[in-house]
Design a protein around this motif. Structure first.
Motif, PDB file in Angstrom:
ATOM      1  N   ALA A  89      61.819 -22.120 -34.663  1.00 42.16           N
ATOM      2  CA  ALA A  89      61.284 -20.833 -35.117  1.00 42.16           C
ATOM      3  C   ALA A  89      61.092 -19.953 -33.892  1.00 42.16           C
ATOM      4  N   LEU A  90      61.566 -18.731 -33.963  1.00 42.65           N
ATOM      5  CA  LEU A  90      61.437 -17.809 -32.832  1.00 42.65           C
ATOM      6  C   LEU A  90      60.121 -17.056 -32.929  1.00 42.65           C
ATOM      7  N   THR A  91      59.310 -17.217 -31.912  1.00 41.24           N
ATOM      8  CA  THR A  91      57.998 -16.576 -31.929  1.00 41.24           C
ATOM      9  C   THR A  91      57.525 -16.370 -30.494  1.00 41.24           C
ATOM     10  N   ALA A  92      56.908 -15.218 -30.221  1.00 40.35           N
ATOM     11  CA  ALA A  92      56.570 -14.836 -28.846  1.00 40.35           C
ATOM     12  C   ALA A  92      55.696 -15.878 -28.144  1.00 40.35           C
ATOM     13  N   VAL A 134      60.038 -21.339 -30.268  1.00 44.59           N
ATOM     14  CA  VAL A 134      60.682 -20.897 -29.024  1.00 44.59           C
ATOM     15  C   VAL A 134      60.456 -19.414 -28.794  1.00 44.59           C
ATOM     16  N   SER A 135      60.145 -19.093 -27.533  1.00 43.28           N
ATOM     17  CA  SER A 135      59.937 -17.699 -27.126  1.00 43.28           C
ATOM     18  C   SER A 135      60.943 -17.349 -26.047  1.00 43.28           C
ATOM     19  N   ILE A 136      61.454 -16.116 -26.072  1.00 45.23           N
ATOM     20  CA  ILE A 136      62.352 -15.723 -24.974  1.00 45.23           C
ATOM     21  C   ILE A 136      61.583 -14.970 -23.896  1.00 45.23           C
ATOM     22  N   GLY A 137      60.280 -14.822 -24.033  1.00 47.59           N
ATOM     23  CA  GLY A 137      59.492 -14.159 -22.993  1.00 47.59           C
ATOM     24  C   GLY A 137      58.139 -13.756 -23.548  1.00 47.59           C
ATOM     25  N   ARG A 138      57.226 -13.529 -22.652  1.00 48.61           N
ATOM     26  CA  ARG A 138      55.864 -13.200 -23.075  1.00 48.61           C
ATOM     27  C   ARG A 138      55.710 -11.703 -23.349  1.00 48.61           C
ATOM     28  N   TYR A 139      56.401 -11.275 -24.370  1.00 48.43           N
ATOM     29  CA  TYR A 139      56.308  -9.908 -24.876  1.00 48.43           C
ATOM     30  C   TYR A 139      56.696 -10.002 -26.340  1.00 48.43           C
ATOM     31  N   VAL A 140      56.349  -8.982 -27.112  1.00 44.76           N
ATOM     32  CA  VAL A 140      56.600  -9.090 -28.551  1.00 44.76           C
ATOM     33  C   VAL A 140      57.737  -8.160 -28.953  1.00 44.76           C
ATOM     34  N   LEU A 141      58.730  -8.742 -29.601  1.00 42.26           N
ATOM     35  CA  LEU A 141      59.852  -7.966 -30.141  1.00 42.26           C
ATOM     36  C   LEU A 141      59.528  -7.593 -31.579  1.00 42.26           C
ATOM     37  N   ALA A 142      60.226  -6.575 -32.077  1.00 40.35           N
ATOM     38  CA  ALA A 142      60.003  -6.165 -33.471  1.00 40.35           C
ATOM     39  C   ALA A 142      60.549  -7.199 -34.438  1.00 40.35           C
TER      40      ALA A 142
END
Ligand code: ADE
Length: 228
Positions: A89-92, A134-142
């Motif tokens: 699951a993709l999540t910040a 899994v997160s691709i970085g410590r910021y939130v995408l829409a």
């Protein structure tokens, strides 16, 4: 490899599939599939999300919608799916995607990627359906679509046949060959431009010295930290 991406915006991936390394792999029999949550919602009028209990801004992707989408694709209880294949699951707030995780995922025969939108998933999706968050970085995408493409891009380029030259993925930034260090600098023609000269060693044709110079550059970049 077989990758299924669950998303509300499958059309977002049309461009991604045209990328050379992705197209190369599809031509070799690897498969990217898409499941639109909206096609499998048990609710009327295509509803997929709802307001958060306890109040607050945004909408939350419903657990029943994610379950029925997973059941439609795999025909099993999603709680059991995790033991059959890797469900991400993709999540910040998830585990940060790095070269080690990418290598791990590139070794899997199949991946299921759950992409969220709005405020994200009902927590029960993350708890009971996803094996990894899994997160691709410590910021939130829409939404998770860009994160899904980042993950797939990084994983797919590691597979044999993706890139023109297999050596590209061996000695690259953060790889085992460079002991996790950043990659050394690259140069190409012209050898001199506006007075900026390519280091002589790279023009020397002396493979041993070039290799030593590259290792040394990689180590000094690691000591110096990220490029400014
Ligand atoms: N969804 C929203 N933000 C994200 C992030 N940083 N990584 C992965 N998925 C996300």
């Amino acid at each position: 490899m077989e990758i299924d991406i669950f998303t509300l915006f499958p059309q977002a991936f049309a461009w991604f599939e045209t990328q050379r390394h992705v197209a190369n792999l599809i031509a070799r029999g690897h498969r990217l599939g898409y499941v639109n949550y909206r096609d499998h919602t048990p609710l009327t009028a295509g509803q997929v999300d709802d307001t958060p209990f306890g109040g607050g801004a945004g909408m939350v992707l419903r657990v029943d919608v994610v379950e029925s989408s997973l059941r439609a694709r795999y025909g099993v209880d999603p709680v059991d799916l995790r033991s059959e294949r890797r469900v991400l699951a993709l999540t910040a707030g998830g585990r940060l995607l790095d070269d080690e995780l990418v290598d791990e995922l590139a070794g899997e025969p199949a991946l299921t990627i759950l992409s969220g939108r709005y405020e994200g998933f009902d927590e029960r999706v993350l708890e009971h359906f996803a094996g990894d968050r899994v997160s691709i970085g410590r910021y939130v995408l829409a939404g998770g679509e860009l994160a899904a493409m980042v993950l797939c891009d990084a994983v797919l380029r590691k597979l044999p046949g993706a890139l023109g030259d297999e050596r590209s993925v061996v000695e690259e930034s953060f790889s085992k060959a460079l002991r996790g260090a950043p990659e050394y600098p690259h140069y190409t023609r012209p050898a001199e431009y506006r007075g900026w000269r390519v280091p002589d060693v790279l023009l020397s044709g002396h493979h041993e010295r070039v290799a030593q110079w590259r290792q040394a550059q990689s180590r000094s970049r690691e000591r110096a930290g990220p490029l400014p």
